[in-house]
Design a protein around this motif. Sequence first.
Motif, PDB file in Angstrom:
ATOM      1  N   LYS A 145      -2.844  -7.862  -6.422  1.00 15.91           N
ATOM      2  CA  LYS A 145      -2.204  -6.546  -6.331  1.00 15.91           C
ATOM      3  C   LYS A 145      -0.941  -6.458  -7.198  1.00 15.91           C
ATOM      4  N   LYS A 146      -0.773  -7.443  -8.065  1.00  9.43           N
ATOM      5  CA  LYS A 146       0.278  -7.420  -9.079  1.00  9.43           C
ATOM      6  C   LYS A 146       1.686  -7.335  -8.504  1.00  9.43           C
ATOM      7  N   ILE A 147       1.928  -8.086  -7.441  1.00  9.24           N
ATOM      8  CA  ILE A 147       3.300  -8.137  -6.931  1.00  9.24           C
ATOM      9  C   ILE A 147       4.136  -9.062  -7.807  1.00  9.24           C
ATOM     10  N   GLN A 148       5.431  -8.924  -7.703  1.00 12.97           N
ATOM     11  CA  GLN A 148       6.367  -9.760  -8.453  1.00 12.97           C
ATOM     12  C   GLN A 148       7.298 -10.439  -7.468  1.00 12.97           C
ATOM     13  N   VAL A 149       7.650 -11.709  -7.738  1.00 14.20           N
ATOM     14  CA  VAL A 149       8.513 -12.441  -6.812  1.00 14.20           C
ATOM     15  C   VAL A 149       9.632 -13.152  -7.559  1.00 14.20           C
ATOM     16  N   ASP A 150      10.785 -13.264  -6.875  1.00 15.97           N
ATOM     17  CA  ASP A 150      11.865 -14.142  -7.313  1.00 15.97           C
ATOM     18  C   ASP A 150      11.648 -15.494  -6.653  1.00 15.97           C
ATOM     19  N   VAL A 151      11.524 -16.542  -7.430  1.00 18.26           N
ATOM     20  CA  VAL A 151      11.389 -17.889  -6.863  1.00 18.26           C
ATOM     21  C   VAL A 151      12.712 -18.614  -7.036  1.00 18.26           C
ATOM     22  N   TRP A 152      13.340 -18.919  -5.909  1.00 13.24           N
ATOM     23  CA  TRP A 152      14.660 -19.563  -5.942  1.00 13.24           C
ATOM     24  C   TRP A 152      14.584 -21.050  -5.618  1.00 13.24           C
ATOM     25  N   ASN A 153      13.618 -21.461  -4.813  1.00 10.57           N
ATOM     26  CA  ASN A 153      13.643 -22.820  -4.276  1.00 10.57           C
ATOM     27  C   ASN A 153      12.998 -23.815  -5.235  1.00 10.57           C
ATOM     28  N   THR A 196       0.837  -1.206   0.000  1.00 12.58           N
ATOM     29  CA  THR A 196       0.000   0.000   0.000  1.00 12.58           C
ATOM     30  C   THR A 196       0.866   1.248   0.000  1.00 12.58           C
ATOM     31  N   MET A 197       1.907   1.247   0.823  1.00 13.03           N
ATOM     32  CA  MET A 197       2.822   2.379   0.880  1.00 13.03           C
ATOM     33  C   MET A 197       3.473   2.634  -0.481  1.00 13.03           C
ATOM     34  N   LEU A 198       3.894   1.562  -1.153  1.00 10.04           N
ATOM     35  CA  LEU A 198       4.521   1.710  -2.464  1.00 10.04           C
ATOM     36  C   LEU A 198       3.524   2.191  -3.514  1.00 10.04           C
ATOM     37  N   ASN A 199       2.319   1.624  -3.483  1.00  9.57           N
ATOM     38  CA  ASN A 199       1.311   2.016  -4.462  1.00  9.57           C
ATOM     39  C   ASN A 199       0.985   3.500  -4.392  1.00  9.57           C
ATOM     40  N   LYS A 200       0.999   4.067  -3.189  1.00 13.51           N
ATOM     41  CA  LYS A 200       0.752   5.502  -3.028  1.00 13.51           C
ATOM     42  C   LYS A 200       1.827   6.331  -3.717  1.00 13.51           C
ATOM     43  N   ARG A 201       2.975   5.720  -3.953  1.00 18.62           N
ATOM     44  CA  ARG A 201       4.085   6.403  -4.608  1.00 18.62           C
ATOM     45  C   ARG A 201       4.242   5.938  -6.054  1.00 18.62           C
ATOM     46  N   ASN A 202       3.196   5.304  -6.580  1.00 19.26           N
ATOM     47  CA  ASN A 202       3.187   4.791  -7.954  1.00 19.26           C
ATOM     48  C   ASN A 202       4.287   3.762  -8.193  1.00 19.26           C
ATOM     49  N   LEU A 203       4.562   2.988  -7.159  1.00 17.61           N
ATOM     50  CA  LEU A 203       5.537   1.910  -7.253  1.00 17.61           C
ATOM     51  C   LEU A 203       4.855   0.581  -6.966  1.00 17.61           C
ATOM     52  N   SER A 204       5.431  -0.493  -7.452  1.00 15.64           N
ATOM     53  CA  SER A 204       4.901  -1.820  -7.146  1.00 15.64           C
ATOM     54  C   SER A 204       5.901  -2.589  -6.296  1.00 15.64           C
ATOM     55  N   MET A 205       5.412  -3.653  -5.666  1.00 17.99           N
ATOM     56  CA  MET A 205       6.230  -4.418  -4.732  1.00 17.99           C
ATOM     57  C   MET A 205       6.812  -5.655  -5.402  1.00 17.99           C
ATOM     58  N   ILE A 247       0.547 -14.820  -9.797  1.00 17.74           N
ATOM     59  CA  ILE A 247       1.657 -14.018  -9.275  1.00 17.74           C
ATOM     60  C   ILE A 247       2.748 -13.931 -10.335  1.00 17.74           C
ATOM     61  N   LYS A 248       3.260 -12.719 -10.552  1.00 19.65           N
ATOM     62  CA  LYS A 248       4.338 -12.532 -11.518  1.00 19.65           C
ATOM     63  C   LYS A 248       5.633 -13.128 -10.955  1.00 19.65           C
ATOM     64  N   VAL A 249       6.262 -14.005 -11.722  1.00 17.53           N
ATOM     65  CA  VAL A 249       7.393 -14.795 -11.231  1.00 17.53           C
ATOM     66  C   VAL A 249       8.636 -14.553 -12.079  1.00 17.53           C
ATOM     67  N   VAL A 250       9.753 -14.301 -11.396  1.00 14.66           N
ATOM     68  CA  VAL A 250      11.076 -14.305 -12.023  1.00 14.66           C
ATOM     69  C   VAL A 250      11.759 -15.601 -11.598  1.00 14.66           C
ATOM     70  N   LEU A 251      12.148 -16.419 -12.547  1.00 13.44           N
ATOM     71  CA  LEU A 251      12.788 -17.693 -12.240  1.00 13.44           C
ATOM     72  C   LEU A 251      14.247 -17.442 -11.856  1.00 13.44           C
ATOM     73  N   THR A 252      14.535 -17.667 -10.572  1.00 15.04           N
ATOM     74  CA  THR A 252      15.883 -17.476 -10.035  1.00 15.04           C
ATOM     75  C   THR A 252      16.320 -18.795  -9.405  1.00 15.04           C
ATOM     76  N   ALA A 253      16.088 -19.879 -10.132  1.00 16.33           N
ATOM     77  CA  ALA A 253      16.258 -21.230  -9.595  1.00 16.33           C
ATOM     78  C   ALA A 253      17.668 -21.462  -9.056  1.00 16.33           C
ATOM     79  N   VAL A 254      17.736 -21.874  -7.797  1.00 19.04           N
ATOM     80  CA  VAL A 254      19.041 -22.104  -7.167  1.00 19.04           C
ATOM     81  C   VAL A 254      19.833 -23.165  -7.916  1.00 19.04           C
ATOM     82  N   THR A 255      19.156 -24.171  -8.460  1.00 22.90           N
ATOM     83  CA  THR A 255      19.847 -25.271  -9.112  1.00 22.90           C
ATOM     84  C   THR A 255      20.572 -24.862 -10.380  1.00 22.90           C
ATOM     85  N   ASN A 256      20.165 -23.748 -10.965  1.00 24.73           N
ATOM     86  CA  ASN A 256      20.710 -23.351 -12.263  1.00 24.73           C
ATOM     87  C   ASN A 256      21.254 -21.930 -12.327  1.00 24.73           C
ATOM     88  N   PHE A 257      20.802 -21.052 -11.423  1.00 25.26           N
ATOM     89  CA  PHE A 257      21.123 -19.631 -11.562  1.00 25.26           C
ATOM     90  C   PHE A 257      21.783 -18.999 -10.350  1.00 25.26           C
TER      91      PHE A 257
END
Length: 839
Positions: free
Chosen positions: A585-593, A548-557, A612-622
């Motif tokens: 709420k259109k958050i984005q996450v790094d999934v490592w596990n 909510t704090m970020l959205n008030k500043r036109n930022l996403s989490m 959920i918007k996902v960035v693949l940050t797989a520990v096994t490969n990256f």
Amino acid sequence: MKKIVSGFLFLLQFHLASYAQQLQSADFKSLQVTWEVSDNNTQGKSQSTIVFSNTGNTPFPATGWTIFFNASGFKALDTTQAIIKLVNGDLFALTPGPKFGALPAGGSKKVEVTGGAIRNVSGLPIGFYISADHTPTKGYPLNVVVKPLFNTEKNDFLVANRIYKQNQQIANIPAEKLVKIFPTPVKYTETADKFILDPTVVISADASFKNETQTLTKYITQLTGKKSASQAKAKGKAIVLSKIAGLAPEEYKLAVTKNRITISASTPTGAFYGIQSLISLIPSSAKNTDKTITVPGVEVSDSPRFGYRALQIDVARNFHSKAELLKILDLMALYKLNVFHFHFSEDEAWRLEIPSLPELTKVGSKRAATPDSKDHLYPSFGSGADTTSSGSGYYTKADFIEILKYADQRHIRVIPEIESPGHARAAIKAMDARYERLMKLGQPEDAQKYLLRDPNDKSQYRSVQGWDDNVINIALPSTYNFMETVVDDIRKMYQEANAPLEMIHFGGDEVPAGVWEKSPAVNALLRPEGELKTPNDLWNYYFTKVNTMLNKRNLSMYGWEESGLVKTFVNGKAVWEPNTELAKKKIQVDVWNNLPGSGAEDLAYRMANKGIKVVLTAVTNFYFDLAYNQSFDEPGYFWGGYVDIDKPFYFIPFDYLKNLKDNDGNPINPAIIKGREQLTEFGKSNIVGLQGAIWSENIRTPERLEYMLLPKMFGLAERAWSKEPEWAKENDAAKSETLYQTAWSEFINVVAKRELPRLDQYAGGFQYRVPTPGAVINQGQVEANVQFPGFSIHYTTDGSEPTLNSPVYSGPIKEKGTIKLKSFNLTGRGSHTVLVTNQ
């Protein structure tokens, strides 16, 4: 009687004072310590002998001193001789036991210790220093010789055997048959034309491509030794940056003919990537002393597979200079990575100046000897007794603005990460220092404004990294004051740099069990009948407030995977599930596990399938900080497996379960992932990109950073930009394997013959890893090979280290005895040595 006692106390105090003075002036250099590891991994434990030797002329005191070091899980077997205790994090303290005794001049003593398994050099204890107990803020570096006395030769030879078999699958492809642009373009055709690049070439560009024109002009000037002329409309031989409608934002077209190089794009970003491909086309051997440089004729139409192509660098565990970051940004730009994930805050340091909160860097950016972390933080990861090492340092506001501008000119977005609520010890201690300063000034209200912990919290916990005081209390209003202030100061820096800021990463990973359970501030929020019933419910509460704090500043989490999860209970067992409320709420996450056997192998897909918007940050490969292989000399952790250049290359973003391997690189038992969730078509739309990650616990120098990053990053660049390869789409396993081996050979040859030679000079040159040779004994002879075609192998048979003057390996070695092998790149830099005993 009273006089006798008083006299005794006086003499005792006098004696202690004299002893303290004696210890304070003692020559700590006379104490030599050797740590001998005799067994590295028996039932998951290691055995070591610490030898204390006094090389001075006077006895070394039996008490009154403490040796500190960084390690994982050591303890003394005989506590009457020595006591080893965890201080916090990875800092341990060794104190003499009651039977240690003074060390006479020339004397020595042994202490037996045990600890966790030591599989490679990164598991050895480091960062030794000694302090007198009465002056704990002053530490003296202690030169400790650490000897892994156990036999690593057998293990390392087995590794060399595996490497040899892997290298056998790589075909040597002639350079003229290789694709000459990297990462591989979507459409690429070579023609019979050739463009001769010389000082007479002119540059013509659309006015909207001003920054890109400057980039191109600078490069051509460096290449030809003369600044190219510019023309509004090209006449004769020219390089043209043409703006055309209808192309995607990062798309470009490149055509090289006899008299014209044309780069077409609809945006400056597309034009910039066309320029990078032109740079890739130019031979790496080209230099400004050449009279002419030949650019091969091509027709290229290209655009990225993923819009988010990221590299995360942790500058908190160990600091990396501004100059090194700018160099890495150049590298990212060349290979079309477009996001720099700036991991500047951690338990061990806060690296970014926040003008409104100066303690964050005054206290939080420094590590040195300390009993309480009031003026600076504990030493970690070998940073030692003072602030001169890579454990200390920060980026000023001016530094960061320069980094932002530099990145923006290269079309790279910088995403800052404020680690929270865990991994936040540096921020917590910095705000404690601020609190104490203002309390002394009689300003209690202002003192409490940014406090990050509940002073009355009696909760007990221990994080994965060993900290017991690293989690922000998310029930405090002051926590949100802090976050808002930090965010606003960061926003101002982006505005001053005129750089884009769309989202801020708020961490969210690895908060240990037990936090907040005995916090009065937390308990005041909990209501049996309300939404917040237990401390588990605070997770969603925190990230909702931050969002909510970020959205008030036109930022996403943005956050690590846990920030997009919520804890539920199934049959009384805690289970983390995708948080569908945050997904809205259109958050984005790094999934490592995606660790095999963890139960989270499909977590990225489950989260993407729920929106959920996902960035693949797989520990096994990256996770590029993981060791390249199982050799003892290879630095890096191994908890997530071993990562060489092949791991990111063979990653299949939309079906990585298809070729998931175990920690040793072997295909997993299919039963381990039976029933795991596959990615749906809707889920695919939520996989926004790929990210490589460098964690810096074991990375203390620019050379080590580049060693761990390269050549692994080539696999990331190829997989993030290029289209889905045919071998990944093929369902027939045998056909897929054949297609893969062909693609793998092509990729390795491009890296070895075009890109690594380029990086020997580009941006000042990179200290990439030269791979160790593969080796086997076949019919009594030693056979060897190397991963990169064109690299050489030199060897010796007399026990000496191989050099460029040693014999070149050209066929099986018949000699018996100790054979040492070493690979060399084209500039003569060598690999680790492989030792083979041929009996």
